[in-house]
Design a protein around this motif. Structure first.
Motif, PDB file in Angstrom:
ATOM      1  N   SER A 328       0.836  -1.201   0.000  1.00 24.84           N
ATOM      2  CA  SER A 328       0.000   0.000   0.000  1.00 24.84           C
ATOM      3  C   SER A 328       0.869   1.249   0.000  1.00 24.84           C
ATOM      4  O   SER A 328       0.580   2.231  -0.698  1.00 24.84           O
ATOM      5  N   SER A 329       1.962   1.212   0.771  1.00 23.55           N
ATOM      6  CA  SER A 329       2.878   2.355   0.822  1.00 23.55           C
ATOM      7  C   SER A 329       3.519   2.601  -0.538  1.00 23.55           C
ATOM      8  O   SER A 329       3.620   3.730  -1.003  1.00 23.55           O
ATOM      9  N   LEU A 330       3.958   1.526  -1.206  1.00 20.77           N
ATOM     10  CA  LEU A 330       4.581   1.651  -2.528  1.00 20.77           C
ATOM     11  C   LEU A 330       3.593   2.234  -3.540  1.00 20.77           C
ATOM     12  O   LEU A 330       3.929   3.159  -4.297  1.00 20.77           O
ATOM     13  N   ILE A 429      -5.136   9.996  -1.139  1.00 19.79           N
ATOM     14  CA  ILE A 429      -3.722   9.690  -0.907  1.00 19.79           C
ATOM     15  C   ILE A 429      -3.307  10.071   0.503  1.00 19.79           C
ATOM     16  O   ILE A 429      -2.602   9.314   1.188  1.00 19.79           O
ATOM     17  N   GLY A 430      -3.740  11.245   0.983  1.00 19.84           N
ATOM     18  CA  GLY A 430      -3.372  11.683   2.331  1.00 19.84           C
ATOM     19  C   GLY A 430      -3.950  10.785   3.410  1.00 19.84           C
ATOM     20  O   GLY A 430      -3.255  10.389   4.349  1.00 19.84           O
ATOM     21  N   GLY A 431      -5.240  10.449   3.278  1.00 18.67           N
ATOM     22  CA  GLY A 431      -5.876   9.602   4.286  1.00 18.67           C
ATOM     23  C   GLY A 431      -5.294   8.211   4.348  1.00 18.67           C
ATOM     24  O   GLY A 431      -5.112   7.642   5.431  1.00 18.67           O
ATOM     25  N   THR A 432      -4.947   7.645   3.191  1.00 18.76           N
ATOM     26  CA  THR A 432      -4.366   6.298   3.170  1.00 18.76           C
ATOM     27  C   THR A 432      -2.975   6.280   3.766  1.00 18.76           C
ATOM     28  O   THR A 432      -2.634   5.423   4.592  1.00 18.76           O
ATOM     29  N   TRP A 433      -2.142   7.241   3.347  1.00 19.08           N
ATOM     30  CA  TRP A 433      -0.766   7.281   3.849  1.00 19.08           C
ATOM     31  C   TRP A 433      -0.732   7.577   5.344  1.00 19.08           C
ATOM     32  O   TRP A 433       0.097   7.034   6.079  1.00 19.08           O
ATOM     33  N   GLY A 434      -1.643   8.416   5.837  1.00 25.41           N
ATOM     34  CA  GLY A 434      -1.635   8.784   7.248  1.00 25.41           C
ATOM     35  C   GLY A 434      -1.820   7.607   8.183  1.00 25.41           C
ATOM     36  O   GLY A 434      -1.441   7.678   9.361  1.00 25.41           O
ATOM     37  N   LEU A 456       9.014   0.685   5.281  1.00 27.04           N
ATOM     38  CA  LEU A 456       7.795   1.435   4.992  1.00 27.04           C
ATOM     39  C   LEU A 456       8.089   2.654   4.120  1.00 27.04           C
ATOM     40  O   LEU A 456       7.437   2.885   3.091  1.00 27.04           O
ATOM     41  N   ILE A 457       9.095   3.430   4.516  1.00 29.03           N
ATOM     42  CA  ILE A 457       9.442   4.625   3.751  1.00 29.03           C
ATOM     43  C   ILE A 457      10.114   4.232   2.448  1.00 29.03           C
ATOM     44  O   ILE A 457       9.894   4.859   1.405  1.00 29.03           O
ATOM     45  N   GLN A 458      10.936   3.187   2.514  1.00 30.59           N
ATOM     46  CA  GLN A 458      11.645   2.714   1.313  1.00 30.59           C
ATOM     47  C   GLN A 458      10.647   2.371   0.203  1.00 30.59           C
ATOM     48  O   GLN A 458      10.824   2.766  -0.951  1.00 30.59           O
ATOM     49  N   PHE A 459       9.599   1.653   0.550  1.00 23.74           N
ATOM     50  CA  PHE A 459       8.619   1.246  -0.446  1.00 23.74           C
ATOM     51  C   PHE A 459       7.893   2.459  -1.021  1.00 23.74           C
ATOM     52  O   PHE A 459       7.612   2.515  -2.225  1.00 23.74           O
ATOM     53  N   ARG A 460       7.571   3.431  -0.178  1.00 19.06           N
ATOM     54  CA  ARG A 460       6.838   4.599  -0.677  1.00 19.06           C
ATOM     55  C   ARG A 460       7.696   5.427  -1.636  1.00 19.06           C
ATOM     56  O   ARG A 460       7.242   5.839  -2.709  1.00 19.06           O
ATOM     57  N   ILE A 461       8.938   5.679  -1.240  1.00 19.16           N
ATOM     58  CA  ILE A 461       9.810   6.487  -2.093  1.00 19.16           C
ATOM     59  C   ILE A 461      10.188   5.704  -3.344  1.00 19.16           C
ATOM     60  O   ILE A 461      10.334   6.281  -4.429  1.00 19.16           O
ATOM     61  N   ALA A 538      -4.266  -3.970  -2.737  1.00 18.40           N
ATOM     62  CA  ALA A 538      -3.192  -4.294  -1.792  1.00 18.40           C
ATOM     63  C   ALA A 538      -3.654  -4.122  -0.351  1.00 18.40           C
ATOM     64  O   ALA A 538      -3.267  -4.894   0.540  1.00 18.40           O
ATOM     65  N   ILE A 539      -4.505  -3.133  -0.098  1.00 21.99           N
ATOM     66  CA  ILE A 539      -4.982  -2.880   1.261  1.00 21.99           C
ATOM     67  C   ILE A 539      -5.804  -4.049   1.788  1.00 21.99           C
ATOM     68  O   ILE A 539      -5.834  -4.306   2.999  1.00 21.99           O
ATOM     69  N   THR A 540      -6.473  -4.778   0.902  1.00 23.23           N
ATOM     70  CA  THR A 540      -7.278  -5.915   1.354  1.00 23.23           C
ATOM     71  C   THR A 540      -6.426  -6.988   2.015  1.00 23.23           C
ATOM     72  O   THR A 540      -6.942  -7.828   2.761  1.00 23.23           O
ATOM     73  N   MET A 541      -5.094  -6.974   1.770  1.00 24.77           N
ATOM     74  CA  MET A 541      -4.203  -7.939   2.413  1.00 24.77           C
ATOM     75  C   MET A 541      -4.123  -7.713   3.921  1.00 24.77           C
ATOM     76  O   MET A 541      -3.712  -8.594   4.679  1.00 24.77           O
ATOM     77  N   ILE A 542      -4.485  -6.513   4.374  1.00 28.83           N
ATOM     78  CA  ILE A 542      -4.407  -6.188   5.804  1.00 28.83           C
ATOM     79  C   ILE A 542      -5.563  -6.816   6.584  1.00 28.83           C
ATOM     80  O   ILE A 542      -5.571  -6.858   7.806  1.00 28.83           O
TER      81      ILE A 542
END
Length: 561
Positions: A328-330, A429-434, A456-461, A538-542
């Protein structure tokens, strides 16, 4: 047994320790001590300044990159101005997070800030595009530490029940940087003042360093241990040597060079060489092999036979919830960075907006992203709704918004719907990342927090870097396919060097070229929409039963009590 206790117990049972004490040497036999009082407030302030600056450096270039590329006559290298920074930003995030286990979080964050300051000055002084790109690459190394360690600090500063609050502070800081970046970048693009985009980092970063030097206790987050404490021992030469031997240098190298080659292959294919050419195929294949080798190596290093501590513990792969958060972060980073970079470029190139006007017109996106992060964090802090439901809702908003944005094709004016669609995307995007950051304290064990924050940050960047590389290559290829039939090689070359060359064309050619640019930006948005839908999946994996909750539901007090 609560879900968190069950999850933690499953994590411990799923992987046996490789040594009698699997904790990093820096934390063996020591207990976390949370910050309070002035130290907590000043450290939070200093870290927020650092987080603001390293994220500002991405978005501030969104409206100034065109002016920089045109001033240095290197529009065809514009992608490298952006991606050169993100490559090392991506490649060093997990490295900084892991190194802080051995060299201390305080010394690591100070060192990363100093690197950021030094090469920010170098960017501001650059006289050629090559000098600027090189300095941007090294600037990204420092920025990676500022971002990764900033988040890691928050997980050690306060207890878990305060994670949603500080997650909101962190997300708001990042969102504020995203808000201010386009405005500052646009304002500083006038009259070739773009060098201040980089030079402003120097005094502000030095101020942040001074704050952190005085407010962060030595030995944080284990600063309750003093030289007189029975569990405290000063590090010896043998201890330091043992620490160095535990660092996963090979894994870090494969991750860095894999990111570098993948971005280089995507940026240069279709421009320096054809997609089907030997150089393009070789670079992309080698990048793929390096990523496969990285994960194979991390699995090997995670076994009992190795003394190195993996950059990416293999237990993460077996933790479906955490993998869902990482994916989700990526997929959140890709649309965010693409839109914050290419929407202002569209406004400037297609609609003739100035950099300042472009920065103002993207405010519905950047401003609402901050609001979305705060709203999502406040909702889950009540303990009434599980975070996954909120993430799915905001993710759906983002996907719908990007899909609707592809319907805007006008090159003559900007319809009002444009701002509404940007608002939807910003909220999504803001609500999901937060909500991804608080998962660090609920989906992984304490001993893996450093690696988890880095990942977490690595995947997003990484998502952002790949997104910019893909979209830059998409636009470059599209222009080279569509324009040669109407432009001479000299005219095409001039436009690829600087978009200001469009104004030198006859009026009928100008309209055609602008139309081609608009179609190229629409093609980019269609690709982004696909990735936004993938994030929802991807979020459904949570999903778990019972669901992860960040806070307990607040009970209503009885009136008569």
């Amino acid at each position: 047994m609560s879900f968190e206790e069950k999850n933690s117990e499953e994590g411990r049972q799923s992987q046996l320790p490789r040594t009698a004490n699997p904790e990093p040497i820096a934390s063996q036999g020591r207990q976390l001590t949370y910050l309070t009082g002035w130290r907590l407030h000043m450290t939070t302030f200093g870290l927020c300044i650092g987080l603001f600056l390293v994220n500002l450096e991405v978005t501030i270039v969104s409206t100034s990159s065109l002016a920089i590329a045109n001033d240095l006559h290197s529009y065809d290298q514009l992608g490298w101005i952006l991606t050169g920074y993100l490559i090392t930003y991506t490649g060093f995030i997990m490295i900084w997070a892991k190194f802080s286990d051995y060299f201390g979080q305080k010394s690591s964050v100070i060192a990363s800030s100093l690197i950021f300051v030094l090469f920010s000055g170098g960017c501001g002084a650059a006289q050629t595009i090559t000098q600027l790109i090189v300095c941007r690459v090294f600037q990204g190394i420092g920025a990676a530490g500022g971002f990764a360690l900033g988040i890691l600090f928050f997980t050690g500063m306060v207890p878990k029940e305060k994670f949603p609050l500080y997650g909101a502070v962190l997300s708001s800081t990042v969102a504020l940087a995203n808000l201010a970046g386009p405005l500052l970048g646009g304002a500083l693009s006038k009259n070739s003042q773009w060098r201040w985009v980089f030079l402003l980092n120097v005094p502000v970063s030095l101020f942040s360093i001074i704050i952190l030097l005085f407010s962060i206790p030595t030995g944080f987050p284990y600063h309750n241990q003093t030289a007189s404490s029975p569990t405290f021992t000063w590090p010896t030469v043998n201890t330091l040597v043992a620490s160095y031997k535990k660092i996963d240098y090979l894994g870090a190298g494969m991750l860095l060079f894999g990111s570098l080659l993948l971005s280089a292959g995507l940026l240069e294919s279709g421009k320096t060489w054809e997609w089907r050419s030997a150089p393009a195929i070789c670079i992309l294949v080698i990048a793929g092999v390096l990523f496969i080798a990285f994960f194979a190596w991390e699995r090997l290093v995670s076994s009992d036979r190795w003394t190195q501590e993996p950059m990416f513990p293999w237990k993460f792969v077996h933790n479906r919830v955490w993998m869902g958060v990482l994916l989700s972060s990526l997929l959140n980073g890709l649309p965010f960075f693409v839109l914050v970079i290419f929407v202002p470029q569209r406004l400037e190139t297609v609609h003739g907006e100035s950099p300042v006007q472009a920065g103002i017109k993207i405010l519905p996106y950047t401003l609402v992203a901050a609001v979305g992060a705060v709203i999502a964090s406040l909702i889950v802090s009540t303990g009434r709704i599980a975070p996954i439901y909120i993430m799915l809702f905001f993710s759906a908003l983002g996907a719908v918004g990007t899909g609707l944005l592809t319907t805007i094709t006008s090159t003559e004016y900007i319809p009002n719907e444009f701002y509404g669609y940007l608002t939807l995307i910003g909220l999504g995007i803001g609500g999901t990342w937060g909500l991804t950051v608080p998962f660090v304290g609920h989906a992984v064990d304490q001993m893996d927090v450093s690696s988890a924050c880095g990942a977490l940050i690595q995947f997003r960047i990484l998502g952002g870097a790949l997104g910019i590389a893909i979209m830059s290559a998409t636009m470059e290829t599209y222009l080279r396919q569509q324009l040669p039939s109407t432009l001479s090689p000299v005219q095409l070359s001039a436009i690829l060097k600087s978009t200001t060359a469009i104004s030198l064309l006859p009026p009928e050619l100008q309209a055609h070229v602008i139309e081609v640019f608009a179609q190229g930006y629409s093609l980019q948005l269609k690709i982004v929409t696909g990735f936004s839908v993938a994030q929802f999946l991807a979020i459904t994996m949570i999903w778990r039963n019972p669901q992860i909750m960040f806070a307990e539901r607040k009970k209503k007090e009885n009136i008569g009590s």
